[in-house]
Design a protein around this motif. Sequence first.
Motif, PDB file in Angstrom:
ATOM      1  N   TYR A 104      23.114   1.161 -13.199  1.00  0.00           N
ATOM      2  CA  TYR A 104      22.222   0.018 -13.035  1.00  0.00           C
ATOM      3  C   TYR A 104      20.794   0.309 -13.504  1.00  0.00           C
ATOM      4  N   ASP A 105      20.502   1.550 -13.825  1.00  0.00           N
ATOM      5  CA  ASP A 105      19.190   1.892 -14.388  1.00  0.00           C
ATOM      6  C   ASP A 105      19.227   1.635 -15.891  1.00  0.00           C
ATOM      7  N   THR A 106      18.996   0.385 -16.281  1.00  0.00           N
ATOM      8  CA  THR A 106      19.212   0.022 -17.682  1.00  0.00           C
ATOM      9  C   THR A 106      17.991   0.277 -18.568  1.00  0.00           C
ATOM     10  N   PRO A 115       0.815  -1.227   0.000  1.00  0.00           N
ATOM     11  CA  PRO A 115       0.000   0.000   0.000  1.00  0.00           C
ATOM     12  C   PRO A 115       0.846   1.273   0.000  1.00  0.00           C
ATOM     13  N   ARG A 116       2.109   1.172   0.395  1.00  0.00           N
ATOM     14  CA  ARG A 116       2.949   2.379   0.423  1.00  0.00           C
ATOM     15  C   ARG A 116       3.996   2.413  -0.682  1.00  0.00           C
ATOM     16  N   PHE A 117       3.794   1.661  -1.723  1.00  0.00           N
ATOM     17  CA  PHE A 117       4.666   1.743  -2.902  1.00  0.00           C
ATOM     18  C   PHE A 117       4.157   2.874  -3.789  1.00  0.00           C
ATOM     19  N   PHE A 118       4.966   3.924  -3.926  1.00  0.00           N
ATOM     20  CA  PHE A 118       4.520   5.084  -4.718  1.00  0.00           C
ATOM     21  C   PHE A 118       5.500   5.406  -5.842  1.00  0.00           C
ATOM     22  N   ASN A 119       6.368   4.457  -6.195  1.00  0.00           N
ATOM     23  CA  ASN A 119       7.431   4.815  -7.137  1.00  0.00           C
ATOM     24  C   ASN A 119       6.921   5.084  -8.544  1.00  0.00           C
ATOM     25  N   GLN A 120       5.935   4.309  -9.015  1.00  0.00           N
ATOM     26  CA  GLN A 120       5.457   4.529 -10.384  1.00  0.00           C
ATOM     27  C   GLN A 120       3.935   4.518 -10.432  1.00  0.00           C
ATOM     28  N   LEU A 121       3.418   4.671 -11.655  1.00  0.00           N
ATOM     29  CA  LEU A 121       1.974   4.826 -11.803  1.00  0.00           C
ATOM     30  C   LEU A 121       1.215   3.494 -11.762  1.00  0.00           C
ATOM     31  N   TYR A 122       1.624   2.611 -10.879  1.00  0.00           N
ATOM     32  CA  TYR A 122       0.826   1.412 -10.658  1.00  0.00           C
ATOM     33  C   TYR A 122       1.069   0.979  -9.221  1.00  0.00           C
ATOM     34  N   ALA A 123       0.129   0.278  -8.665  1.00  0.00           N
ATOM     35  CA  ALA A 123       0.255  -0.140  -7.271  1.00  0.00           C
ATOM     36  C   ALA A 123      -0.908  -1.028  -6.918  1.00  0.00           C
ATOM     37  N   GLY A 124      -0.786  -1.712  -5.799  1.00  0.00           N
ATOM     38  CA  GLY A 124      -1.905  -2.470  -5.283  1.00  0.00           C
ATOM     39  C   GLY A 124      -1.942  -3.889  -5.809  1.00  0.00           C
ATOM     40  N   LEU A 125      -2.647  -4.746  -5.084  1.00  0.00           N
ATOM     41  CA  LEU A 125      -2.745  -6.141  -5.459  1.00  0.00           C
ATOM     42  C   LEU A 125      -4.174  -6.440  -5.886  1.00  0.00           C
ATOM     43  N   ASP A 126      -4.306  -6.934  -7.113  1.00  0.00           N
ATOM     44  CA  ASP A 126      -5.613  -7.361  -7.591  1.00  0.00           C
ATOM     45  C   ASP A 126      -5.600  -8.894  -7.650  1.00  0.00           C
ATOM     46  N   TYR A 127      -6.403  -9.511  -6.802  1.00  0.00           N
ATOM     47  CA  TYR A 127      -6.375 -10.969  -6.672  1.00  0.00           C
ATOM     48  C   TYR A 127      -6.796 -11.676  -7.952  1.00  0.00           C
ATOM     49  N   TYR A 128      -7.663 -11.029  -8.708  1.00  0.00           N
ATOM     50  CA  TYR A 128      -8.240 -11.681  -9.887  1.00  0.00           C
ATOM     51  C   TYR A 128      -7.251 -11.701 -11.044  1.00  0.00           C
ATOM     52  N   SER A 129      -6.645 -10.549 -11.304  1.00  0.00           N
ATOM     53  CA  SER A 129      -5.660 -10.562 -12.384  1.00  0.00           C
ATOM     54  C   SER A 129      -4.477 -11.427 -11.968  1.00  0.00           C
ATOM     55  N   LEU A 130      -4.192 -11.488 -10.676  1.00  0.00           N
ATOM     56  CA  LEU A 130      -3.079 -12.338 -10.225  1.00  0.00           C
ATOM     57  C   LEU A 130      -3.344 -13.804 -10.581  1.00  0.00           C
ATOM     58  N   VAL A 131      -4.562 -14.252 -10.358  1.00  0.00           N
ATOM     59  CA  VAL A 131      -4.928 -15.626 -10.711  1.00  0.00           C
ATOM     60  C   VAL A 131      -4.811 -15.830 -12.225  1.00  0.00           C
ATOM     61  N   ALA A 132      -5.284 -14.848 -12.981  1.00  0.00           N
ATOM     62  CA  ALA A 132      -5.174 -14.937 -14.441  1.00  0.00           C
ATOM     63  C   ALA A 132      -3.708 -15.041 -14.850  1.00  0.00           C
ATOM     64  N   ARG A 133      -2.863 -14.274 -14.151  1.00  0.00           N
ATOM     65  CA  ARG A 133      -1.440 -14.290 -14.492  1.00  0.00           C
ATOM     66  C   ARG A 133      -0.814 -15.651 -14.178  1.00  0.00           C
ATOM     67  N   LYS A 187      16.438   9.648 -22.248  1.00  0.00           N
ATOM     68  CA  LYS A 187      16.778  10.410 -21.032  1.00  0.00           C
ATOM     69  C   LYS A 187      15.580  11.051 -20.347  1.00  0.00           C
ATOM     70  N   ALA A 188      14.550  10.264 -20.104  1.00  0.00           N
ATOM     71  CA  ALA A 188      13.363  10.793 -19.412  1.00  0.00           C
ATOM     72  C   ALA A 188      13.764  11.229 -18.007  1.00  0.00           C
ATOM     73  N   SER A 189      13.553  12.493 -17.719  1.00  0.00           N
ATOM     74  CA  SER A 189      14.074  13.023 -16.455  1.00  0.00           C
ATOM     75  C   SER A 189      13.250  12.564 -15.258  1.00  0.00           C
ATOM     76  N   TYR A 190      12.001  12.157 -15.482  1.00  0.00           N
ATOM     77  CA  TYR A 190      11.193  11.729 -14.344  1.00  0.00           C
ATOM     78  C   TYR A 190      11.582  10.332 -13.856  1.00  0.00           C
ATOM     79  N   LEU A 191      12.268   9.591 -14.717  1.00  0.00           N
ATOM     80  CA  LEU A 191      12.561   8.196 -14.396  1.00  0.00           C
ATOM     81  C   LEU A 191      14.056   7.969 -14.191  1.00  0.00           C
ATOM     82  N   PHE A 192      14.835   8.569 -15.048  1.00  0.00           N
ATOM     83  CA  PHE A 192      16.273   8.322 -15.024  1.00  0.00           C
ATOM     84  C   PHE A 192      17.046   9.531 -14.504  1.00  0.00           C
TER      85      PHE A 192
END
Lengths: 472, 472
Positions: free
Chosen positions: B375-377, A115-133, B360-365
Amino acid sequence: MSSDPDRECPVDGGIDQQEMVSSKKSAVLVDGVILNGPTTDAKAGEKFVEEACRLIMEEVVLKATDVNEKVCEWRSPEQLKQLLDLEMRDTGEPHHRLLELCQDVIRYSVKTNHPRFFNQLYAGLDYYSLVARFMIEALNPSVYTYEVSPVFLLVEEAVLKKMIEFIGWKEGDGIFNPGGSVSNMYAMNLARYKYCPDIKEKGLSGLPRLILFTSAECHYSMKKAASFLGIGTDNVCFVETDGRGKMIPDELERQIWQARKEGAAPFLVCATSGTTVLGAFDPLDEIADICERHGLWLHVDASWGGSALLSRKHRKLLHGVHRADSVAWNPHKMLMAGIQCCALLVKDKSDLLKKCYSAKASYLFQQDKFYDVSYDTGDKSIQCSRRPDAFKFWMTWKALGTSGLEERVNRALALSRYLVEEIKKREGFKLLLEPEYANICFWYIPPSLREMEEGPEFWAKLNLVIALLLDL
Amino acid sequence: MSSDPDRECPVDGGIDQQEMVSSKKSAVLVDGVILNGPTTDAKAGEKFVEEACRLIMEEVVLKATDVNEKVCEWRSPEQLKQLLDLEMRDTGEPHHRLLELCQDVIRYSVKTNHPRFFNQLYAGLDYYSLVARFMIEALNPSVYTYEVSPVFLLVEEAVLKKMIEFIGWKEGDGIFNPGGSVSNMYAMNLARYKYCPDIKEKGLSGLPRLILFTSAECHYSMKKAASFLGIGTDNVCFVETDGRGKMIPDELERQIWQARKEGAAPFLVCATSGTTVLGAFDPLDEIADICERHGLWLHVDASWGGSALLSRKHRKLLHGVHRADSVAWNPHKMLMAGIQCCALLVKDKSDLLKKCYSAKASYLFQQDKFYDVSYDTGDKSIQCSRRPDAFKFWMTWKALGTSGLEERVNRALALSRYLVEEIKKREGFKLLLEPEYANICFWYIPPSLREMEEGPEFWAKLNLVIALLLDL
């Protein structure tokens, strides 16, 4: 079953290989390999998978969503190389050792479901897509021909149809790609093919300079695409944006005129619905007017913002999207379908996608098959083997229904709204701008800088503080 | 743990939502959404994942490798649409219904792990890569930056290094891509960049006509790549092959001279190690001589044949591969790493891959991170989010060791050898040619045609029989 010669036989069970083979039948020896001898120990392998699944369940699925656990046990590259046994050796490792390795991999990996992962534009656990995966991995399919992926091709067709409905088109076409960047490339190539179909055979050499337009706040994949497709990054015109990061339509039209005056050939405008940093939405309706006037393909990169289409409250952010010729939309972001789940949707129904991409490989796409070969969609793709990513989104949609997906979007945007209000209330926080979407850009200003004037010295010091904060 | 406000709360447990919220704390209502109210039922979700995993284990992992089970429960597209409940509705389905759906998906899917699945160049179940794949899905990482994928980036580095060792280079660079087709595109673009770095910014317009050479038996991705990259399919010269499907070096050199005479600009030769249909290996050493003489980039598409490098007995098939500038090699085929696992390996160590691909996207790299950003490949890739496919191969390598992988290759080729001998012995079977690798091309000739002369009528009838056979 164990007496079936095709069933793989145990090797670690303390039985002498040669003896076991000869007790059943005579050994077939070819090039030094006993063909009907033991290979993998299926029972042991199955047990290993079971144990590993338990580990994954306990250490990732249950723990990683728990705020009491760390998002990441951080180590520098140098430290991590010491801690992990990365080396691949001549002989293999026993199962208990492999399970320890799995444990290490989990320990030092970032829990992107946390719940506290904010590094990129995705987050959270979806149980259903996980099963599909998990199902995809176990079945290991490839979606090029119906004969090898019957279910997954039909699922892709159904999901594309539904997404097209939400864009507001009566019909259309599409394909799931390994990333929004790749979807953007597809769109650029499609627009170019539409502009001049001969390019497929003749290439760009000798043609006038093709030029495309996108906003200064667009995703960096536009530059990557232009370079990869042989168009060149210099031929990407970055149109100025307003204070909220939205493309200025008048500026767009001015640049189109300018390009024509310089002898270049405009062929594409790429608007963004949900920019990467500010979360801005370009004014699609006004941009569509301009594209119509100039006969240009309109692609909307809604990789991030497309999910708003599922919310009756927020879909107005993409007002005018039905006028686009193509749309990129990644359900792996806000809708949590798992990396990657990225659709390119195309309004055209004259089979443009297939005409543009087909290479008609005769070993794969035979025309004399015993079923309707229009289901062999692989030739619409730049890939040969392709993963059935649509299935992940389908499973979540089945589980939550459209209303559940809508709730997910509404909730994310309400949470963002709440954060904005909290930032405004709190000393030492400075909101960069009123957000439209789920991107909240703000500065933390430490006490020592709160009285300082916002000059070059202020910004230099503030930037330093941010780098230090991230280091903590 | 359940009292933690960040822990997701149950919704189906018979407790009134509003009541539960108010019993803990006052509801935070924003835009009609109760922010601290219940969302997903984590316990129920976890239980669903556990039940689905059991289903996957029983119905796919255990059954799909059993020859007593069918490879596929075949249905036509029309029938399958009737049988499957594909439609996505407003409201979601309960867990027991979703499990039934999963069961249906498995039932009607092709079991590509099945010992009798022969549709494409991959098969078999590898328990180790399967576990790695489950871990990837549970952790849901993306390999662009070290901070978000520390373990997987180090694993990719280690695997690339090892593969480079087997090619015979002292050092090199590389990247895992979503498919061998994409790896071939990367190589084509790299070769073009090396030929003329300005293309990245300027594009191809106004340049002389770039031209590349490959064999008539090459993979169809060469045409796709030439079209996608703006080179044009007309500028792919298909060099004639000999009776075994190998590129004829003299023909290659003749075509290079011819192209130069016509004012085109040769920049790349793409040799194939393991062609798709015949499994032929181009003579790399002789082709490398020609490339050296003409200053051309040599790419080897060893997507299929690369695995032979792990066998001391069979690596001679790729004799001269160390002289290539780039090599595509897919461990997801003969080495069973799961779709997809595809490396592009590059001899250059001057950071050509990064120079060619970076945006060279500045928001990511960002360059002011608190660790070594080499290591950011991610900026070496055309993708933004990218899956850690190397990890699947790493796990198998760890489990089997190099010797176990070697055995896998030796066994596959010994089995092929055995099949060839059986075909020769049996009436009504006609071997097309002596294979070099695991592709065995043969005809089945039905009794009614066995006495007929091999004229046009014979072939027409035979083709019809084959189509009918596939229909059974």
